[in-house]
Design an enzyme around this catalytic site. Structure first.
Site, mmCIF file in Angstrom:
data_model
loop_
_atom_site.group_PDB
_atom_site.id
_atom_site.type_symbol
_atom_site.label_atom_id
_atom_site.label_comp_id
_atom_site.label_asym_id
_atom_site.label_seq_id
_atom_site.Cartn_x
_atom_site.Cartn_y
_atom_site.Cartn_z
ATOM 1 N N HIS A 131 0.824 -1.223 0.000
ATOM 2 C CA HIS A 131 0.000 0.000 0.000
ATOM 3 C C HIS A 131 0.857 1.271 0.000
ATOM 4 O O HIS A 131 0.325 2.375 -0.174
ATOM 5 C CB HIS A 131 -0.924 0.051 1.229
ATOM 6 C CG HIS A 131 -1.969 -1.026 1.237
ATOM 7 N ND1 HIS A 131 -2.839 -1.228 0.195
ATOM 8 C CD2 HIS A 131 -2.280 -1.964 2.172
ATOM 9 C CE1 HIS A 131 -3.645 -2.258 0.479
ATOM 10 N NE2 HIS A 131 -3.313 -2.720 1.673
ATOM 11 N N ASP A 179 -2.835 -10.646 -2.269
ATOM 12 C CA ASP A 179 -3.401 -10.126 -1.019
ATOM 13 C C ASP A 179 -4.890 -9.783 -1.260
ATOM 14 O O ASP A 179 -5.277 -9.453 -2.376
ATOM 15 C CB ASP A 179 -2.630 -8.856 -0.626
ATOM 16 C CG ASP A 179 -2.918 -8.385 0.788
ATOM 17 O OD1 ASP A 179 -2.115 -8.673 1.684
ATOM 18 O OD2 ASP A 179 -3.957 -7.709 0.992
ATOM 19 N N HIS A 218 -6.402 -7.237 -0.351
ATOM 20 C CA HIS A 218 -6.521 -5.802 -0.624
ATOM 21 C C HIS A 218 -5.769 -5.446 -1.912
ATOM 22 O O HIS A 218 -4.699 -5.995 -2.171
ATOM 23 C CB HIS A 218 -5.928 -4.989 0.543
ATOM 24 C CG HIS A 218 -6.547 -5.308 1.875
ATOM 25 N ND1 HIS A 218 -5.941 -6.153 2.792
ATOM 26 C CD2 HIS A 218 -7.716 -4.913 2.423
ATOM 27 C CE1 HIS A 218 -6.724 -6.249 3.872
ATOM 28 N NE2 HIS A 218 -7.806 -5.513 3.669
ATOM 29 N N ASP A 262 -4.430 -12.751 3.486
ATOM 30 C CA ASP A 262 -5.666 -12.307 4.148
ATOM 31 C C ASP A 262 -6.921 -12.551 3.302
ATOM 32 O O ASP A 262 -8.017 -12.156 3.708
ATOM 33 C CB ASP A 262 -5.562 -10.832 4.575
ATOM 34 C CG ASP A 262 -4.931 -9.949 3.523
ATOM 35 O OD1 ASP A 262 -4.722 -10.421 2.374
ATOM 36 O OD2 ASP A 262 -4.635 -8.777 3.833
HETATM 37 ZN ZN LIG Z 1 -4.091 -7.130 2.837
#
Ligand SMILES: [Zn+2]
Length: 313
Positions: free
Chosen positions: A126, A163, A165, A247
């Site tokens: 991120h 991931d 996200h 995740d």
């Molecule tokens: Zn994540």
């Protein structure tokens, strides 16, 4: 040839405060799962070095790098953004997390390891060119990919991000025109979901597959076969990087997807085949998210035993 396992004890000392999901126990759980599964003894464990400022500046704004060094507290904790904080060990941990990927690249290109997994934190995907975000300080996978291109003269590398996200930081960095011919990024991610990006307007070198909540192995396999693999075959990367977040596991409550360990094994197999076809097997995988400690440990074992081609019961 063996799989390198790159980590550092100081990555266990970066602590963003009580109750923070990105906690030291995550890395301890991965280390322990590697040990108790018997996998660790089949790997070559290496200590992550510190990345240098010039390494970070390949993908980060120099002013941002300077600001992080200036923010690092001698004691106590400093908040970088609503989700990301530094304690007195965080700068060292962040530099080692970035340095781990660079060492992994060097080892794999020199032929001392066939591939590598970097068990590090803070995570990185991120972190944008000029900001921390979502538990990430430096973009570890971006630093490693840029190192492979600049220091080892590779022409094309691919970054895979599984991931839950969207890896908005990695996308922010490599969407820039000067990277577009040399970096292909392929990912799936839950959408709509944090960080609410990636579904629209992506640069041509971004293969983004947004998936609805509750997506499981069948949806992910379709995404990989229909979107990732054809793009990877056309691009023919000389090295494959992985932002390995776990995740999207069904037991992970920060995410809302439904993968199981066998799905991570399947994805890893497909990437190994691609690396064999185009990249002389070269693959460097870096830990990103994963917040259910048990699922994180089991998923990391499923991923790394596939990279190492080690059968464990
Ligand atoms: Zn994540």
């Amino acid at each position: 040839m063996t799989t390198a396992y790159v980590t550092h004890p100081n990555c266990l000392k970066h602590d963003m405060g009580p109750g923070h999901p990105e906690c030291p126990d995550r890395l301890a759980a991965v280390n322990e799962a590697m040990r108790s599964s018997g996998l660790l003894e089949g790997l070559r464990t290496l200590e992550a070095p510190l990345a240098a400022v010039r390494d970070l500046e390949r993908v980060h704004d120099p002013a941002y790098v300077q600001a992080i060094f200036a923010s690092a507290p001698r004691e106590g904790r400093v908040q970088l953004d609503p989700d990301t904080a530094m304690n007195s060990y965080s700068l060292d941990a962040a530099l080692r997390a970035a340095g781990a990927g660079m060492l992994a690249v060097d080892e794999v290109i020199a032929g001392r390891a066939s591939n590598a997994f970097c068990a590090v934190r803070p995570c990185g995907h991120h972190a944008t060119r000029s900001s921390s975000m979502g538990f990430c300080i430096f973009n570890n996978v971006a630093v490693a990919a840029a190192h492979a291109l600049a220091a080892h003269d590779l022409q094309r590398v691919a970054i895979i991000d599984f991931d839950v996200h969207h890896g908005n930081g990695t996308e922010d960095i490599f969407s820039a025109p000067q990277w577009r011919d040399r970096v292909l990024m392929a990912s799936f991610f839950q959408h709509p979901f944090y960080p609410y990006s990636g579904a629209e307007g992506a640069a041509p070198n971004m293969i983004n597959v947004p998936l609805p909540a509750h997506s499981g192995g069948a949806q992910v396999k379709a995404a990989v076969e229909q979107h990732w693999l054809p793009a990877l075959d056309e691009f023919a990367p000389e090295m494959i990087f992985v932002s390995a977040g776990f995740d999207a596991h069904r037991e992970d409550l920060l995410g809302g997807m439904s993968l199981i360990e066998a799905d991570y094994e399947w994805i890893s197999h497909r990437l190994m085949e691609t690396a064999r076809r185009h990249a002389q097997n070269r693959m460097v995988s870096m830990m990103e998210g994963g917040y259910n400690l048990s699922a994180l440990g089991r998923s990391a074992v499923a991923h790394v035993k596939t990279l190492a081609e080690i059968r464990i019961p």
